[in-house]
Design a protein around this motif. Structure first.
Motif, mmCIF file in Angstrom:
data_model
loop_
_atom_site.group_PDB
_atom_site.id
_atom_site.type_symbol
_atom_site.label_atom_id
_atom_site.label_comp_id
_atom_site.label_asym_id
_atom_site.label_seq_id
_atom_site.Cartn_x
_atom_site.Cartn_y
_atom_site.Cartn_z
ATOM 1 N N ALA A 38 -2.106 9.950 4.881
ATOM 2 C CA ALA A 38 -1.878 10.200 6.302
ATOM 3 C C ALA A 38 -2.620 9.218 7.197
ATOM 4 N N LEU A 39 -3.618 8.528 6.681
ATOM 5 C CA LEU A 39 -4.357 7.555 7.495
ATOM 6 C C LEU A 39 -3.470 6.378 7.892
ATOM 7 N N GLY A 40 -2.640 5.912 6.986
ATOM 8 C CA GLY A 40 -1.700 4.840 7.281
ATOM 9 C C GLY A 40 -2.325 3.482 7.542
ATOM 10 N N ASN A 41 -1.500 2.453 7.525
ATOM 11 C CA ASN A 41 -1.836 1.067 7.870
ATOM 12 C C ASN A 41 -3.079 0.516 7.164
ATOM 13 N N PRO A 42 -3.156 0.621 5.850
ATOM 14 C CA PRO A 42 -4.304 0.042 5.149
ATOM 15 C C PRO A 42 -4.195 -1.474 5.021
ATOM 16 N N ILE A 43 -5.321 -2.115 4.755
ATOM 17 C CA ILE A 43 -5.311 -3.542 4.423
ATOM 18 C C ILE A 43 -4.695 -3.742 3.048
ATOM 19 N N VAL A 44 -5.085 -2.894 2.127
ATOM 20 C CA VAL A 44 -4.593 -2.940 0.756
ATOM 21 C C VAL A 44 -4.358 -1.505 0.285
ATOM 22 N N ASP A 45 -3.224 -1.281 -0.360
ATOM 23 C CA ASP A 45 -2.941 0.009 -0.968
ATOM 24 C C ASP A 45 -2.480 -0.231 -2.401
ATOM 25 N N LEU A 46 -3.383 0.040 -3.351
ATOM 26 C CA LEU A 46 -3.095 -0.187 -4.760
ATOM 27 C C LEU A 46 -2.907 1.115 -5.529
ATOM 28 N N VAL A 47 -2.803 2.233 -4.799
ATOM 29 C CA VAL A 47 -2.609 3.527 -5.449
ATOM 30 C C VAL A 47 -1.153 3.679 -5.859
ATOM 31 N N SER A 48 -0.933 3.807 -7.144
ATOM 32 C CA SER A 48 0.417 3.909 -7.694
ATOM 33 C C SER A 48 0.321 4.399 -9.130
ATOM 34 N N PRO A 49 1.440 4.791 -9.728
ATOM 35 C CA PRO A 49 1.414 5.091 -11.160
ATOM 36 C C PRO A 49 1.045 3.832 -11.942
ATOM 37 N N LYS A 50 0.123 3.964 -12.886
ATOM 38 C CA LYS A 50 -0.311 2.819 -13.677
ATOM 39 C C LYS A 50 -0.908 3.303 -14.989
ATOM 40 N N PRO A 51 -1.000 2.436 -15.983
ATOM 41 C CA PRO A 51 -1.652 2.840 -17.236
ATOM 42 C C PRO A 51 -3.111 3.214 -16.993
ATOM 43 N N TYR A 52 -3.579 4.209 -17.709
ATOM 44 C CA TYR A 52 -4.982 4.613 -17.584
ATOM 45 C C TYR A 52 -5.923 3.454 -17.906
ATOM 46 N N VAL A 53 -5.582 2.620 -18.884
ATOM 47 C CA VAL A 53 -6.449 1.492 -19.225
ATOM 48 C C VAL A 53 -6.541 0.503 -18.068
ATOM 49 N N ALA A 54 -5.459 0.371 -17.281
ATOM 50 C CA ALA A 54 -5.512 -0.507 -16.109
ATOM 51 C C ALA A 54 -6.428 0.075 -15.045
ATOM 52 N N MET A 55 -6.402 1.395 -14.891
ATOM 53 C CA MET A 55 -7.298 2.048 -13.938
ATOM 54 C C MET A 55 -8.749 1.839 -14.344
ATOM 55 N N GLN A 56 -9.029 1.954 -15.627
ATOM 56 C CA GLN A 56 -10.387 1.824 -16.130
ATOM 57 C C GLN A 56 -10.969 0.419 -15.921
ATOM 58 N N SER A 57 -10.126 -0.585 -15.841
ATOM 59 C CA SER A 57 -10.613 -1.961 -15.687
ATOM 60 C C SER A 57 -10.413 -2.508 -14.279
ATOM 61 N N MET A 58 -9.922 -1.676 -13.380
ATOM 62 C CA MET A 58 -9.549 -2.152 -12.044
ATOM 63 C C MET A 58 -10.737 -2.690 -11.247
ATOM 64 N N LEU A 59 -11.908 -2.114 -11.441
ATOM 65 C CA LEU A 59 -13.089 -2.526 -10.663
ATOM 66 C C LEU A 59 -13.869 -3.663 -11.313
ATOM 67 N N ASN A 60 -13.417 -4.158 -12.444
ATOM 68 C CA ASN A 60 -14.166 -5.216 -13.135
ATOM 69 C C ASN A 60 -14.428 -6.418 -12.238
ATOM 70 N N ALA A 61 -13.400 -6.808 -11.462
ATOM 71 C CA ALA A 61 -13.536 -7.996 -10.610
ATOM 72 C C ALA A 61 -14.567 -7.784 -9.507
#
Length: 355
Positions: free
Chosen positions: A303-326
């Motif tokens: 409901a907040l809308g207009n984000p700079i980046v929105d990466l929330v989506s269906p994805k593999p759990y392993v991708a979620m686990q490594s998402m913050l590595n960078a």
């Protein structure tokens, strides 16, 4: 290993211990793993740790390949009065995994992962990183509770308690620890669980170090994934009041399948952040939803809308686990403080936003 001269090494009483070539050769003959001194091939990787603020150098590194090697090393350190440290993944914030001027056991060569999908148990070597375990268990649609960055070591995370995206559903990492194999100070290889050596098992479940060297972790597994809904949403820090209010609303009503973390910081030079925002103040929410009805449960955030980046989506759990590595590169100087709050009051959110 370099084979000339003697080696001066730190002792447990603050003294210096001089080890002869014969002593080092005797230790080398008792283990299958490599024994390294400064300048040897592989030395730099063996002593590298995540937090540059506490980086230091040992005098000697042993890279065991088995519990037998670890027992031999512990006995050698005990008999000679040597300072000893244990490096699993090298991600420890305090830097205790590498002892200055002493003997470090680098467990990176003990990275075996064995999954028993029928028993829903995974056996994990002490040199494993979280990604090693996630990759192996997700092949069966299973997971245990681990941390947020896949390059973190399993051993340090577990011995410190451990929490991650699945904690609200299944408890802390140590709540899912079924058994350990551990080398104690007398050099014995023991199995510890709720029935065998229960007090040692209790201590190892979040008590930190100095109880022994764990050479195998066995974790209970749960049905998770392989697809979840998750990711990071970022807004300008000018909207921090709105973002933190939405975060409070979200966390107060979230089901156990949903984990969320608020982030207020300077935008990192990560590949998923537009370059124009690198280094600028941002506010964000990181979410992982491992159950059903993700869209409904995340409505307050959307409901907040207009984000700079929105990466929330269906994805593999392993991708979620490594998402913050960078966002967590090695060698930066790290200093962390943490606090527990029973609720997110308006005063607390104001202080958090302005800190």
């Amino acid at each position: 290993m370099t084979t000339t001269g003697t080696i001066d090494i730190a002792g447990v009483e603050g003294e210096r211990v001089n080890l002869t070539l014969e002593q080092l050769e005797r230790l080398g003959s008792q283990v299958e793993g490599g024994l390294l001194r400064p300048g040897d091939q592989g030395w730099n990787d063996a002593v590298a740790i995540w937090n540059g603020m506490v980086a230091t150098l040992p005098a000697l590194v042993l890279q065991p390949t088995s519990a037998h090697d670890v027992a031999a090393a512990v006995g050698f350190a005990r008999d000679n009065g040597l300072l000893l440290s244990i490096k699993g993944g090298g991600h420890n914030i305090a830097g205790t995994s590498v002892v200055e001027g002493g003997l470090t056991l680098d467990l990176s060569r003990m990275r075996e992962v064995i999954v028993d999908p029928d028993a829903k148990v995974v056996h994990v070597g002490p040199g494993c990183q979280l990604g090693d375990v996630d990759q192996a268990t997700q092949a069966h649609g299973l997971a245990t509770v681990l941390g947020f960055v896949s390059e973190t070591g399993v051993a340090g995370l577990t011995l410190g308690g451990g929490f991650g995206y699945l904690t609200r559903r299944f408890g802390w990492t140590v709540d899912n620890l079924a058994e350990v194999e551990v080398v104690t100070a007398d050099g014995a290889i023991r199995t510890a669980n709720r029935d065998q050596h229960p007090e040692l098992f209790w201590a190892l479940r979040g008590g930190g170090g100095n109880f022994g060297v764990v050479t195998r972790f066995s974790f209970r597994l749960h049905q998770v994934g392989p697809m979840i809904t998750g990711g990071l949403i970022i807004w300008s820090a000018e909207r921090a009041d709105e973002v933190l209010a939405a975060y409070r609303e979200l966390t107060e009503s979230a089901p156990r399948e949903l984990t969320a973390a608020a982030i207020v910081r300077l935008a990192p030079p990560a590949p998923f952040v537009p370059q124009v925002w690198h280094g600028k103040p941002i506010a964000g929410i990181q979410v992982c939803h491992s159950g059903a009805n993700a869209d409904a449960d995340l409505a307050a955030v959307r409901a907040l809308g207009n984000p700079i980046v929105d990466l929330v989506s269906p994805k593999p759990y392993v991708a979620m686990q490594s998402m913050l590595n960078a966002m967590e590169p090695k060698w930066l100087h790290r200093y962390w403080k943490a606090e527990f709050f029973p609720g997110l009051s308006s005063d607390l959110l104001d202080a958090f936003r302005s800190s």
